[in-house]
Scaffold this motif. Structure first.
Motif, mmCIF file in Angstrom:
data_model
loop_
_atom_site.group_PDB
_atom_site.id
_atom_site.type_symbol
_atom_site.label_atom_id
_atom_site.label_comp_id
_atom_site.label_asym_id
_atom_site.label_seq_id
_atom_site.Cartn_x
_atom_site.Cartn_y
_atom_site.Cartn_z
ATOM 1 N N SER A 56 0.817 -1.215 0.000
ATOM 2 C CA SER A 56 0.000 0.000 0.000
ATOM 3 C C SER A 56 0.850 1.263 0.000
ATOM 4 O O SER A 56 0.389 2.328 -0.401
ATOM 5 C CB SER A 56 -0.930 0.012 1.224
ATOM 6 N N SER A 57 2.105 1.148 0.452
ATOM 7 C CA SER A 57 2.991 2.311 0.472
ATOM 8 C C SER A 57 3.729 2.508 -0.843
ATOM 9 O O SER A 57 4.385 3.517 -1.052
ATOM 10 C CB SER A 57 4.025 2.167 1.598
ATOM 11 N N HIS A 58 3.582 1.538 -1.738
ATOM 12 C CA HIS A 58 4.290 1.597 -3.020
ATOM 13 C C HIS A 58 3.435 2.327 -4.047
ATOM 14 O O HIS A 58 2.318 1.907 -4.331
ATOM 15 C CB HIS A 58 4.600 0.176 -3.498
ATOM 16 N N PRO A 59 3.911 3.430 -4.621
ATOM 17 C CA PRO A 59 3.115 4.232 -5.558
ATOM 18 C C PRO A 59 2.648 3.434 -6.778
ATOM 19 O O PRO A 59 3.384 2.626 -7.320
ATOM 20 C CB PRO A 59 4.081 5.345 -5.987
ATOM 21 N N TYR A 173 3.098 1.525 6.527
ATOM 22 C CA TYR A 173 2.766 2.434 5.423
ATOM 23 C C TYR A 173 3.589 3.720 5.511
ATOM 24 O O TYR A 173 4.162 4.179 4.511
ATOM 25 C CB TYR A 173 1.282 2.757 5.449
ATOM 26 N N LEU A 174 3.669 4.293 6.705
ATOM 27 C CA LEU A 174 4.441 5.526 6.877
ATOM 28 C C LEU A 174 5.924 5.296 6.644
ATOM 29 O O LEU A 174 6.597 6.115 6.001
ATOM 30 C CB LEU A 174 4.213 6.091 8.285
ATOM 31 N N GLY A 176 7.243 3.051 4.733
ATOM 32 C CA GLY A 176 7.447 2.854 3.301
ATOM 33 C C GLY A 176 7.364 4.138 2.506
ATOM 34 O O GLY A 176 8.200 4.391 1.631
ATOM 35 N N THR A 177 6.364 4.988 2.796
ATOM 36 C CA THR A 177 6.198 6.224 2.026
ATOM 37 C C THR A 177 7.300 7.238 2.332
ATOM 38 O O THR A 177 7.785 7.924 1.426
ATOM 39 C CB THR A 177 4.824 6.862 2.319
ATOM 40 N N ASP A 180 10.442 5.976 0.740
ATOM 41 C CA ASP A 180 10.329 6.102 -0.717
ATOM 42 C C ASP A 180 10.519 7.543 -1.164
ATOM 43 O O ASP A 180 11.084 7.815 -2.218
ATOM 44 C CB ASP A 180 8.949 5.597 -1.158
ATOM 45 N N ARG A 181 10.073 8.489 -0.333
ATOM 46 C CA ARG A 181 10.230 9.895 -0.660
ATOM 47 C C ARG A 181 11.705 10.313 -0.585
ATOM 48 O O ARG A 181 12.182 11.108 -1.368
ATOM 49 C CB ARG A 181 9.388 10.744 0.299
ATOM 50 N N LYS A 184 13.908 8.283 -3.814
ATOM 51 C CA LYS A 184 13.014 8.202 -4.972
ATOM 52 C C LYS A 184 13.529 7.274 -6.062
ATOM 53 O O LYS A 184 12.759 6.563 -6.693
ATOM 54 C CB LYS A 184 12.806 9.598 -5.564
ATOM 55 N N SER A 187 13.332 2.820 -4.939
ATOM 56 C CA SER A 187 12.160 2.552 -4.107
ATOM 57 C C SER A 187 12.230 1.189 -3.419
ATOM 58 O O SER A 187 11.621 0.998 -2.371
ATOM 59 C CB SER A 187 10.892 2.624 -4.953
#
Length: 229
Positions: A56-59, A173-174, A176-177, A180-181, A184, A187
């Motif tokens: 869910s954290s993966h765009p 989720y947090l 991962g996001t 990922d930020r 970039k 990922s």
């Protein structure tokens, strides 16, 4: 430059694999694995929940952390309630059958330790047991076997499911996001960081529980009154 291109290519391959998983199947697997584990069968429910939270954290994958959490909560609450009913009806016969099928996870010592925790802490064991692998397997069936009042069990069961499944999903989720930020172009590193953090926390908690359980088992065998918690 060739190394960077290779890494980017690897990331694209991983993304392609992840995007091939149907979104609906992710939610079903979360609910199924968590629910079956809550019945008393030692399946890796927590691992499946963490993996889904990572997805869910993966765009771009379309997996919703909200629905991952909902699936985990429903699986935990329903599974524990069914486990309660089974434990209430079959009692120790259930654990005898489980012990023959899963002797590594279910045996006289582990059941005695879980029963000790439940008798000592009551509904708190149901709530906090959701965060501990051993008690997570035993919570429903053991509460039923010990004839814990169902309404009290249900309240603690739902509260524990919300905090465990919702909290785990949010945390992963947090992680991962945010990772990922920061990373970039790589990922896959975000997923690796989240997995390492989750595994480290789980291992530390598992070692603590195992240490307490071994102390309890030893005191039980020697007949010591001052048993481990």
């Amino acid at each position: 430059m060739s190394v960077l291109l290779l890494l980017r290519s690897g990331c694209m391959n991983i993304d392609a694999i992840l995007t091939s998983i149907p979104v609906a199947l992710v939610y079903v697997l979360v609910a199924l694995f968590v629910g079956v584990e809550s019945l008393g069968i030692p399946l890796p429910g927590e691992i499946v929940l963490v993996a889904a939270a990572l997805l869910s954290s993966h765009p771009g994958l379309g997996v919703s952390p909200i629905w991952v959490a909902v699936a985990g909560i429903l699986g935990a609450a329903v599974g524990d309630s069914i486990g309660y009913g089974i434990g209430h009806r079959y009692g120790r016969r259930l654990f005898a059958v489980m012990g023959r099928r899963f002797p590594k996870h279910v045996n006289d010592d582990t059941v005695a330790y879980a029963e000790h925790i439940f008798r000592r802490f009551g509904v708190l064991a149901v709530f906090f047991g959701r965060f501990i692998a051993l008690l997570r397997i035993f919570a429903g069936p053991l509460a039923g076997m010990l004839r814990m009042h169902y309404r009290r069990f249900l309240a603690a069961n739902i509260a524990g499911a919300v905090c465990w499944a919702g909290g785990t999903t949010l945390l992963i989720y947090l992680l991962g996001t945010v990772a990922d930020r920061w990373l970039k172009d790589f990922s896959w590193v975000a997923l690796l960081i989240a997995v390492v953090v989750g595994i480290a926390a789980a291992v530390l908690l598992r070692h603590r529980v195992e240490r307490n359980m071994h102390a309890f088992i030893e005191s039980r065998r020697t007949g010591s009154v001052d048993q481990a918690e």
